[in-house]
Design an enzyme around this catalytic site. Structure first.
Site, PDB file in Angstrom:
ATOM      1  N   GLY A  46      11.399   3.209  49.078  1.00 22.28           N
ATOM      2  CA  GLY A  46      11.004   2.638  47.797  1.00 22.28           C
ATOM      3  C   GLY A  46      12.156   1.840  47.213  1.00 22.28           C
ATOM      4  CD  GLN A  51      16.807   1.559  43.538  1.00 21.05           C
ATOM      5  OE1 GLN A  51      15.608   1.430  43.763  1.00 21.05           O
ATOM      6  NE2 GLN A  51      17.599   2.281  44.302  1.00 21.05           N
ATOM      7  CB  CYS A  92      19.011   7.261  45.206  1.00 19.18           C
ATOM      8  SG  CYS A  92      18.726   5.807  44.176  1.00 19.18           S
ATOM      9  CG  LEU A  93      17.743   2.583  49.238  1.00 24.56           C
ATOM     10  CD1 LEU A  93      16.793   1.395  49.215  1.00 24.56           C
ATOM     11  CD2 LEU A  93      18.354   2.766  50.619  1.00 24.56           C
ATOM     12  CG  HIS A 134      13.500   8.322  43.384  1.00 32.27           C
ATOM     13  ND1 HIS A 134      14.530   9.167  43.748  1.00 32.27           N
ATOM     14  CD2 HIS A 134      14.002   7.053  43.490  1.00 32.27           C
ATOM     15  CE1 HIS A 134      15.603   8.436  44.036  1.00 32.27           C
ATOM     16  NE2 HIS A 134      15.312   7.153  43.903  1.00 32.27           N
ATOM     17  CD  GLU A 135      11.573   3.981  44.067  1.00 35.98           C
ATOM     18  OE1 GLU A 135      12.398   3.346  43.393  1.00 35.98           O
ATOM     19  OE2 GLU A 135      11.857   4.506  45.158  1.00 35.98           O
ATOM     20  CG  HIS A 138      15.498   3.866  40.203  1.00 40.12           C
ATOM     21  ND1 HIS A 138      16.859   4.018  40.060  1.00 40.12           N
ATOM     22  CD2 HIS A 138      15.196   4.296  41.451  1.00 40.12           C
ATOM     23  CE1 HIS A 138      17.360   4.522  41.188  1.00 40.12           C
ATOM     24  NE2 HIS A 138      16.370   4.706  42.054  1.00 40.12           N
TER      25      HIS A 138
HETATM   26  O1  GNR Z   1      14.747   5.684  50.517  1.00 42.69           O
HETATM   27  C1  GNR Z   1      14.596   6.576  49.682  1.00 42.69           C
HETATM   28  N1  GNR Z   1      14.292   7.825  50.097  1.00 42.69           N
HETATM   29  C2  GNR Z   1      13.909   8.849  49.260  1.00 42.69           C
HETATM   30  C3  GNR Z   1      13.853  10.126  49.795  1.00 42.69           C
HETATM   31  C4  GNR Z   1      13.462  11.188  49.007  1.00 42.69           C
HETATM   32  C5  GNR Z   1      13.105  10.965  47.689  1.00 42.69           C
HETATM   33  C6  GNR Z   1      13.160   9.707  47.142  1.00 42.69           C
HETATM   34  C7  GNR Z   1      13.559   8.641  47.927  1.00 42.69           C
HETATM   35  S1  GNR Z   1      13.589   7.048  47.255  1.00 42.69           S
HETATM   36  C8  GNR Z   1      14.791   6.275  48.244  1.00 42.69           C
HETATM   37  C9  GNR Z   1      14.837   4.792  47.962  1.00 42.69           C
HETATM   38  C10 GNR Z   1      15.326   4.567  46.551  1.00 42.69           C
HETATM   39  O2  GNR Z   1      16.442   4.777  46.178  1.00 42.69           O
HETATM   40  N2  GNR Z   1      14.429   4.190  45.681  1.00 42.69           N
HETATM   41  O3  GNR Z   1      14.762   4.048  44.404  1.00 42.69           O
HETATM   42 NI    NI Z   2      16.453   5.367  44.071  1.00 42.00          NI
END
Ligand code: GNR
Ligand code: NI
Length: 169
Positions: A46, A51, A92-93, A134-135, A138
């Site tokens: 995601g 980001q 998270c990236l 999670h997104e 953000h």
């Molecule tokens: O790539 C991602 N993997 C992930 C794994 C477990 C829970 C949430 C994520 S999201 C993350 C990509 C990201 O940072 N999205 O904002």
């Molecule tokens: Ni993230």
């Protein structure tokens, strides 16, 4: 299509609150296409516009094994969240190399516009439900490490700053 740089924690821009998209036009469609390219290039499931330092309510997701099921959520809103919770390890990236448990609703229903500006409802559970929440965090300026203890968060902050300093040398 362009691959865009991803902001890294503790960059203060990750805490900006995104504004709703006014119209799904060619500018937004180009942004969506760049976000998908950036997400696939980074091997993420995601990516939120926050980001890439764009503070509009735009999210792309692909939780498929084959990485061929892109989802685009514009102005997403959670219209229902299950009362039962689930704790899962998240990454998270924007916080590379860090994984820790976060409690989320086990399932959510999300109303959003798609890349054509059509309103849709997504029923998410499992990894997709985790990713959507999670997104959407953000977009509100929240990074998953903020759910961890202050001790863990400070250790992560120090580690990230050290990594960033070393990457500069
Ligand atoms: O790539 C991602 N993997 C992930 C794994 C477990 C829970 C949430 C994520 S999201 C993350 C990509 C990201 O940072 N999205 O904002
Ligand atoms: Ni993230």
């Amino acid at each position: 299509m362009a691959i865009l740089p991803i902001l890294c924690y503790p960059d203060p821009r990750l805490h900006k609150v995104a504004q709703p998209v006014q119209t799904v036009d060619a500018r937004i469609q180009a942004l969506v296409s760049d976000m998908l390219a950036t997400m696939y290039d980074a091997h993420g499931i995601g990516l939120a516009a926050t980001q890439i330092d764009v503070h509009e309510r735009l999210v792309v997701i692909d939780v498929s094994e084959e990485r061929n099921e892109p989802l685009v959520l514009i102005n997403p809103e959670i219209v229902w969240a299950s009362p039962d919770k689930h704790v899962g390890d998240e990454g998270c990236l924007s916080v590379p190399g860090i994984y820790d448990g976060v409690e989320r609703a086990a399932a959510v229903h999300v109303r959003a516009l798609d890349a054509q500006g059509q309103s849709r409802t997504l029923e998410a559970e499992g990894l997709l439900a985790v990713c959507v929440q999670h997104e959407m965090d953000h977009l509100m300026g929240k990074v998953f490490v903020e759910y961890l203890s202050p001790l863990k968060r400070n250790r992560i902050k120090t580690k990230m700053l050290k990594q960033q300093r070393e990457a500069h040398e």
